[in-house]
Design an enzyme around this catalytic site. Structure first.
Site, PDB file in Angstrom:
ATOM      1  N   SER A 102       0.834  -1.197   0.000  1.00  7.55           N
ATOM      2  CA  SER A 102       0.000   0.000   0.000  1.00  7.55           C
ATOM      3  C   SER A 102       0.878   1.260   0.000  1.00  7.55           C
ATOM      4  O   SER A 102       1.616   1.482  -0.957  1.00  7.55           O
ATOM      5  CB  SER A 102      -0.968  -0.062   1.199  1.00  7.55           C
ATOM      6  OG  SER A 102      -1.994   0.882   1.081  1.00  7.55           O
ATOM      7  N   ASP A 152     -10.146  -3.829  -5.699  1.00  8.92           N
ATOM      8  CA  ASP A 152      -9.512  -3.063  -4.629  1.00  8.92           C
ATOM      9  C   ASP A 152     -10.138  -1.666  -4.578  1.00  8.92           C
ATOM     10  O   ASP A 152     -10.002  -0.887  -5.525  1.00  8.92           O
ATOM     11  CB  ASP A 152      -8.004  -2.971  -4.914  1.00  8.92           C
ATOM     12  CG  ASP A 152      -7.219  -2.348  -3.770  1.00  8.92           C
ATOM     13  OD1 ASP A 152      -7.801  -1.540  -3.018  1.00  8.92           O
ATOM     14  OD2 ASP A 152      -6.023  -2.643  -3.649  1.00  8.92           O
ATOM     15  N   HIS A 183      -8.379  -4.751  -0.893  1.00  9.36           N
ATOM     16  CA  HIS A 183      -7.054  -4.162  -0.611  1.00  9.36           C
ATOM     17  C   HIS A 183      -6.243  -5.035   0.345  1.00  9.36           C
ATOM     18  O   HIS A 183      -5.150  -4.680   0.749  1.00  9.36           O
ATOM     19  CB  HIS A 183      -7.238  -2.756  -0.019  1.00  9.36           C
ATOM     20  CG  HIS A 183      -6.007  -1.903  -0.087  1.00  9.36           C
ATOM     21  ND1 HIS A 183      -5.434  -1.501  -1.278  1.00  9.36           N
ATOM     22  CD2 HIS A 183      -5.232  -1.366   0.895  1.00  9.36           C
ATOM     23  CE1 HIS A 183      -4.360  -0.753  -1.032  1.00  9.36           C
ATOM     24  NE2 HIS A 183      -4.219  -0.662   0.279  1.00  9.36           N
TER      25      HIS A 183
END
Length: 201
Positions: A102, A152, A183
């Site tokens: 991320s 996502d 995610h």
């Protein structure tokens, strides 16, 4: 930069640079790194920016909207830190493979976007395109793994496709693996990254 360094048992392996997601720290991805390669050096770094008390690697103006000025500054800060750490711990600066999730994947991608010699490879879990409209440095045959989500909510499939395209045009050898877990970073994705790593390094 606050960090941990674990000396590996196999000097032929690259050093794994761990870059956590928002709210993580230098401990967050240690178990992930050991899944990828239990014998490599580990350099795990904590981001220097706080967002509502949660560590990050650079500021954002809103979800999905990066503070580009801060991104550039923090990318340079991380690049400088890597040179210092290599000297301090005695590992090969030219053989660093980033593992980012991320926000950490975004700063790893930013290293590739700004410096041709920053990384020997990268595993990017759910990254976005760090900057658009710039010319990337030459990245001849740099191996990059992108773990992407078909659904996502924070990082669209288009972002992953655009990132693959931009890195490939710069010469990187990009492998994108798709998963259907939003995610989240799941074991199937980790296993795919491990298989890719073993083929690449």
């Amino acid at each position: 930069m606050q960090h941990l360094f674990h000396k590996g048992t196999d000097e032929t392996k690259p050093t794994l640079l761990l870059l956590h997601g928002t709210g993580g720290d230098e401990h967050s991805l240690i178990s992930l790194a050991k899944e990828i390669d239990a014998t490599a050096n580990i350099l795990s770094v904590r981001g220097n920016v706080l967002e509502n008390g949660m560590p990050r690697f650079f500021r954002r103006l809103a979800e999905g909207v990066f503070d580009i000025e801060d991104l550039i500054f923090r990318t340079q800060e991380l690049q400088s830190f890597l040179a210092t750490a290599a000297e301090e711990y005695g590992f090969d600066r030219t053989r660093i493979v980033a593992i980012g999730y991320s926000n950490g994947a975004n700063i790893a991608a930013s290293l590739l976007f700004h410096f041709e010699d920053a990384l020997a490879g990268a595993i990017l879990h759910h990254p976005m395109v760090p900057r658009r409209g710039i010319e990337l440095p030459a990245l001849p045959n740099i191996p990059v793994f992108i773990g992407a989500g078909t659904n996502d909510p924070m990082c669209t499939a288009q972002e992953s496709e655009d990132l693959e395209s931009l890195l490939s045009k710069a010469g990187a050898h990009v492998t994108t693996a798709w998963f259907n877990y939003g995610h989240q970073l799941t074991m199937p994705e980790v296993e795919a990254a491990r298989a890719w790593y073993r083929q690449s390094f």
